[in-house]
Scaffold this motif. Structure first.
Motif, short mmCIF file in Angstrom:
data_model
loop_
_atom_site.label_atom_id
_atom_site.label_comp_id
_atom_site.label_asym_id
_atom_site.label_seq_id
_atom_site.Cartn_x
_atom_site.Cartn_y
_atom_site.Cartn_z
N SER A 1 1.22 -7.88 21.43
CA SER A 1 0.93 -9.06 22.84
C SER A 1 -0.91 -8.89 22.57
N GLY A 2 -1.31 -10.20 22.82
CA GLY A 2 -2.51 -10.42 21.97
C GLY A 2 -3.20 -11.10 20.51
N SER A 3 -3.65 -10.80 20.22
CA SER A 3 -3.82 -11.36 18.87
C SER A 3 -3.59 -10.56 17.60
N ASN A 4 -3.32 -9.63 17.38
CA ASN A 4 -3.26 -8.66 16.63
C ASN A 4 -1.58 -9.34 15.59
N THR A 5 -1.32 -9.42 14.22
CA THR A 5 -0.83 -9.89 13.49
C THR A 5 -1.11 -9.05 12.46
N PHE A 6 0.65 -8.75 11.32
CA PHE A 6 0.03 -7.83 10.52
C PHE A 6 1.03 -8.28 9.23
N ASP A 7 0.69 -7.97 8.16
CA ASP A 7 0.85 -8.29 6.39
C ASP A 7 1.35 -7.36 6.00
N TYR A 8 2.85 -7.06 5.28
CA TYR A 8 2.95 -5.86 4.54
C TYR A 8 3.07 -5.92 2.98
N ILE A 9 2.25 -4.84 2.56
CA ILE A 9 2.56 -5.75 1.07
C ILE A 9 2.93 -4.22 0.22
N GLU B 1 5.46 -2.29 -3.48
CA GLU B 1 4.89 -2.39 -4.50
C GLU B 1 7.14 -1.45 -4.86
N GLY B 2 7.25 -2.22 -5.58
CA GLY B 2 8.96 -2.10 -5.23
C GLY B 2 9.62 -2.15 -4.24
N ASN B 3 10.33 -1.67 -3.77
CA ASN B 3 10.29 -1.17 -2.16
C ASN B 3 9.47 -0.38 -1.43
N LEU B 4 8.43 0.45 -1.87
CA LEU B 4 7.56 0.95 -0.91
C LEU B 4 6.67 0.94 -0.67
N LEU B 5 6.33 0.80 0.88
CA LEU B 5 5.25 -0.05 1.29
C LEU B 5 4.06 0.76 0.97
N LYS B 6 3.28 -0.17 0.50
CA LYS B 6 2.08 0.96 0.07
C LYS B 6 1.09 0.23 0.67
N LYS B 7 0.66 -0.53 2.06
CA LYS B 7 -0.49 -1.36 2.48
C LYS B 7 0.29 -2.59 4.11
N ILE B 8 -0.88 -1.83 4.49
CA ILE B 8 -0.56 -2.89 6.10
C ILE B 8 -1.69 -3.47 6.66
N ASN B 9 -2.42 -4.81 6.52
CA ASN B 9 -3.13 -5.57 6.74
C ASN B 9 -2.59 -5.93 8.27
N LYS B 10 -4.07 -5.50 8.92
CA LYS B 10 -4.19 -5.61 10.28
C LYS B 10 -5.29 -6.80 10.80
N LYS B 11 -5.23 -7.75 11.29
CA LYS B 11 -5.27 -8.96 11.01
C LYS B 11 -5.32 -9.86 12.69
N ASN B 12 -6.92 -10.26 12.37
CA ASN B 12 -6.76 -11.23 13.96
C ASN B 12 -7.32 -10.48 15.03
N SER B 13 -7.56 -8.98 15.05
CA SER B 13 -8.13 -8.19 16.14
C SER B 13 -9.97 -8.73 16.33
N SER B 14 -9.96 -8.72 18.02
CA SER B 14 -10.63 -8.80 17.66
C SER B 14 -12.42 -8.27 17.71
N TYR B 15 -11.95 -6.26 17.95
CA TYR B 15 -12.87 -5.98 17.36
C TYR B 15 -12.42 -4.77 16.33
N SER B 16 -11.36 -4.77 15.72
CA SER B 16 -10.49 -3.67 14.87
C SER B 16 -10.08 -3.96 14.02
N LYS B 17 -10.39 -4.83 12.92
CA LYS B 17 -9.71 -5.13 11.70
C LYS B 17 -10.06 -4.10 10.43
N GLY B 18 -8.84 -4.45 9.66
CA GLY B 18 -9.29 -3.80 7.89
C GLY B 18 -7.44 -3.26 8.15
N TYR B 19 -7.16 -2.46 7.78
CA TYR B 19 -6.23 -1.89 7.12
C TYR B 19 -5.64 -0.55 6.11
N TYR B 20 -4.36 -0.39 6.14
CA TYR B 20 -4.43 0.41 6.09
C TYR B 20 -3.18 1.23 5.01
N LEU B 21 -3.77 2.32 4.08
CA LEU B 21 -3.25 1.97 2.71
C LEU B 21 -2.02 3.27 2.94
#
Length: 270
Positions: free
Chosen positions: A235-243, A245-265
């Motif tokens: 709900s709201g404007s948060n969307t996520f991209d997933y990166i 390496e093979g079948n392992l999730l290594k990075k999550i990009n958090k987008k479009n938030s009005s005050y909490s932009k960033g990513y998870y490693l």
């Protein structure tokens, strides 16, 4: 022949060394997650970031969670949550010094899920927060009933109730209610990608649509089954991209938030 056997042994050793460790459910064990707060990077550097570290026993069961961050972008804080004899122990440090009498405990049901959460005041005597968690028979989190009370100078009492609806193994609806009669519903949409980690990434990366205040505990296996899929949009404007390496999730990009932009490693146990 001897050289061939030696080569095969070395290959086997290399495979063992670099294979990711999994638990009994076949989920890859996450060793650490670094939340990079891109919104504050220019002003305070990494002092707006958060670090989460996870420790396991020999059977792959989670036994400790450590959270590191900076209070007010100045003071290094470390919170350690440890399971000892089926009870939960909490120790907090700020700038290397233990916060006196800081204490938090919870108890488990037969499934191994947290049912009661107690957070004590600094004097170690009064319970300032009591949380009750209930689950569906399938092991999915049903509700969180949380009461916070401060009996000191600015006396207050806050009662929050949260209820979760699951469809096909994913939390699709979350309803928040408080004592003032305020109610709000949040919807969550998912990708077709399966979450093959042991951490509830939907809860950890949440903005408004998942458990109370994004508390690190609710992202662990201690609070019931996690959603099967990775979240696409809340709900709201948060969307996520997933990166990957093979079948392992290594990075999550958090987008479009009005005050909490960033990513998870994400780093895994090997």
């Amino acid at each position: 022949m001897k050289n061939i056997l030696t080569t095969l042994v070395l290959i086997s050793i290399n495979i063992c060394v670099f294979a990711q460790k999994t638990n009994s459910r076949g989920e890859h064990l996450v060793k650490s997650i670094h939340w990079v707060n891109a919104f504050t990077q220019k002003e305070v550097g990494n002092k707006g970031d958060k670090w989460y570290h996870f420790k396991y026993d020999d059977d792959g069961n989670l036994i400790e969670v450590r959270k590191e961050y900076y209070q007010n972008f100045k003071y290094k804080a470390v919170e350690t949550f440890t399971i000892i004899n089926n009870r939960y122990q909490f120790i907090s440090y700020v700038n290397g010094k233990q916060v006196l009498n800081s204490k938090c405990e919870f108890t488990f049901n037969k499934q191994g899920y947290m049912t009661r959460l107690y957070i004590y005041g600094l004097n170690g005597e009064r319970v300032t927060t009591v949380g009750t968690l209930t689950y569906y028979d399938s092991g999915e989190l049903k509700s969180i009933d949380l009461i916070s009370e401060e009996k000191g100078g600015n006396r207050y009492k806050i009662h929050n109730y949260e209820e979760y609806t699951w469809v096909n193994g994913n939390v699709v609806d979350f309803r928040y209610t408080n004592d003032d009669g305020y109610t709000q519903d949040f919807k969550t949409h998912y990708t077709d990608k399966k979450d093959n980690t042991n951490i509830n990434l939907v809860s950890l990366t949440k903005h408004t649509a998942h458990p109370y205040n994004a508390h690190i505990l609710f992202a662990t296996e201690w609070c019931g089954k996690k959603p099967k899929n990775l979240v696409l949009k809340e709900s709201g404007s948060n969307t996520f991209d997933y990166i990957y390496e093979g079948n392992l999730l290594k990075k999550i990009n958090k987008k479009n938030s009005s005050y909490s932009k960033g990513y998870y490693l994400i780093e895994y146990v090997y």
